[in-house]
Enzyme design. Structure first.
Site, PDB file in Angstrom:
ATOM      1  N   HIS A 126       0.845  -1.212   0.111  1.00 51.17           N
ATOM      2  CA  HIS A 126       0.032   0.033   0.116  1.00 51.17           C
ATOM      3  C   HIS A 126       0.755   1.191  -0.037  1.00 51.17           C
ATOM      4  CE1 HIS A 126      -3.314  -2.584   0.274  1.00 51.17           C
ATOM      5  NE2 HIS A 126      -3.625  -2.492   1.586  1.00 51.17           N
ATOM      6  N   HIS A 200      -9.908   1.763   0.620  1.00 55.07           N
ATOM      7  CA  HIS A 200      -9.490   0.519   1.790  1.00 55.07           C
ATOM      8  C   HIS A 200     -10.380   0.456   2.788  1.00 55.07           C
ATOM      9  CE1 HIS A 200      -7.409  -2.366   3.815  1.00 55.07           C
ATOM     10  NE2 HIS A 200      -6.602  -2.510   3.044  1.00 55.07           N
ATOM     11  N   GLU A 343     -11.396  -3.991  -2.545  1.00 61.21           N
ATOM     12  CA  GLU A 343     -10.635  -3.010  -3.316  1.00 61.21           C
ATOM     13  C   GLU A 343     -10.370  -3.113  -4.766  1.00 61.21           C
ATOM     14  OE1 GLU A 343      -6.916  -3.232  -0.700  1.00 61.21           O
ATOM     15  OE2 GLU A 343      -8.230  -4.609   0.379  1.00 61.21           O
TER      16      GLU A 343
END
Length: 378
Positions: A126, A200, A343
């Site tokens: 991420h 997220h 996601e």
């Protein structure tokens, strides 16, 4: 006649105003350096509201009515800024530059090797140790009307977390009058780079304070294939058929139906934490077109959600690493399996897997990712 016309016009204006969405801003605390964090609330006349923070472009709250009209917050997170600063866990965050994992925390672009921050064992996750979720964004516009919206912006400097090029990013949240929440990410760069942005949010359609697991939520993912992972959750490179596996979610299936079946892939991730190939890489579908990524329903509350996006992959995660040590907004402890994430994104580790397509962005191009969450209840 003129009186009647004026009365009718006034009634129409009142009706329009009653159904218009509202965008309001408020203070949400201060960063360690004293910079103020804003909370922007988008609402409509049907009882839906979304609160977005300028820190991390976070979706902090999402109020959705159930089949009886009772509202509940369906995303997990913290009541104050302190939680997001001390134990972020990506709750509701906008993640980047590269959502999901990059194997070995490295990639090569135009023959040059780039080393990224390792924040997930040997991998980068991420965007690294200080990804987009750890930065203060600027609120650049708010809009009330049929669609309430807010746009936030930040510039990621060249070399941040190891990524090349200065990347200018906006995130626009929009709530319409029917209860659909959309996020549009746009990005431009001054040098060749890679980019993969997504939201997220951790969802529980029963309500984040309900104390209920999401294992009885029913999910449908319209994908014929998924990408198996290795022991560090990096895709092996295979695009495998879902048929005959616990990853066949083409028909509505309880999220907990197969988690304890002993499947080796589910054992590696402690549940679902995998990417589904909704469309194949480099498919002919124009990237401007959204397609259905998933449909989820909570049978008890009646709340249902569809996820639409213009990206090829969907990461589905069942809150496997929630451990009961985090207390959420409603006072409940978040346990394993208390929330799910859906996601939309480019496939994980695409920069190191040419068969997965490309995550490249060049100067003069604009990256656009559109996500829409459509809610209903019955």
């Amino acid at each position: 006649m003129l009186g009647k016309l004026a009365l009718s016009t006034g009634a129409l204006l009142l009706a329009t105003a009653a159904h218009a969405g509202q965008a309001r801003r408020a203070d949400f605390g201060a960063m360690p350096d004293g910079a103020r964090v804003e909370a922007i609330t988008l609402s409509n006349a049907r009882g839906f509201s979304a609160r977005i923070l300028s820190y991390g472009a976070i979706l902090q709250s999402l109020m959705v009515p159930d089949a009886r009209g009772r509202r509940a917050d369906v995303v997990e997170g913290y009541a104050s800024l302190d939680g997001y600063l001390s134990r972020p866990n990506y709750f509701g965050s906008s993640v980047g530059r590269y959502a999901n994992r990059i194997g070995g925390a490295h990639f090569t672009l135009d023959g040059r090797a780039y080393t990224l921050a390792k924040n997930d064992g040997p991998n980068s996750l991420h965007g690294g140790a200080a990804g987009f979720d750890r930065h203060l964004w600027q609120v650049v516009s708010l809009s009330s009307g049929p669609q309430a919206s807010v746009t936030l912006r930040r510039t990621s400097p060249d070399g941040e977390e190891g990524y090349p090029g200065a990347l200018s990013v906006t995130a626009t949240y929009t709530l319409d009058d029917k209860g659909a929440l959309s996020i549009t990410y746009r990005a431009t760069t001054d040098a060749p780079t890679i980019v993969n942005l997504t939201g997220h949010a951790y969802f529980n359609l029963g309500g984040e304070a309900s104390g209920r697991s999401i294992m009885d939520h029913r999910i449908m993912i319209p994908a014929n294939a998924y990408t198996p992972v290795d022991a560090t959750l990096i895709p092996t490179g295979e695009i495998a058929p879902v048929a005959g596996t616990p990853f066949d979610l083409r028909k509505p299936t309880a999220m907990g139906a197969h988690i304890r079946d002993g499947d080796p892939q589910l054992a590696l991730a402690r549940g679902y934490d995998h990417n589904w190939a909704i469309t194949r890489p480099n498919a002919d579908r124009p990237t401007k077109d959204q397609h259905l990524m998933a449909a989820i329903r909570d049978p008890l509350s009646g709340r249902a959600m569809e996820v639409w996006s213009n990206q090829p992959g969907l990461q589905f995660y069942t809150g496997n690493f929630l451990d009961g040590t985090i207390r959420g907004k409603g006072g409940k402890l978040y346990r394993q399996g208390d929330a799910f994430c859906v996601e939309p994104q480019v496939f994980p580790d695409t920069p190191n897997k040419p068969a997965f397509g490309s995550a490249r962005l060049d100067p003069g191009q604009t990256y656009v990712h559109r996500i829409t969450y459509r809610f209903s209840a019955r």
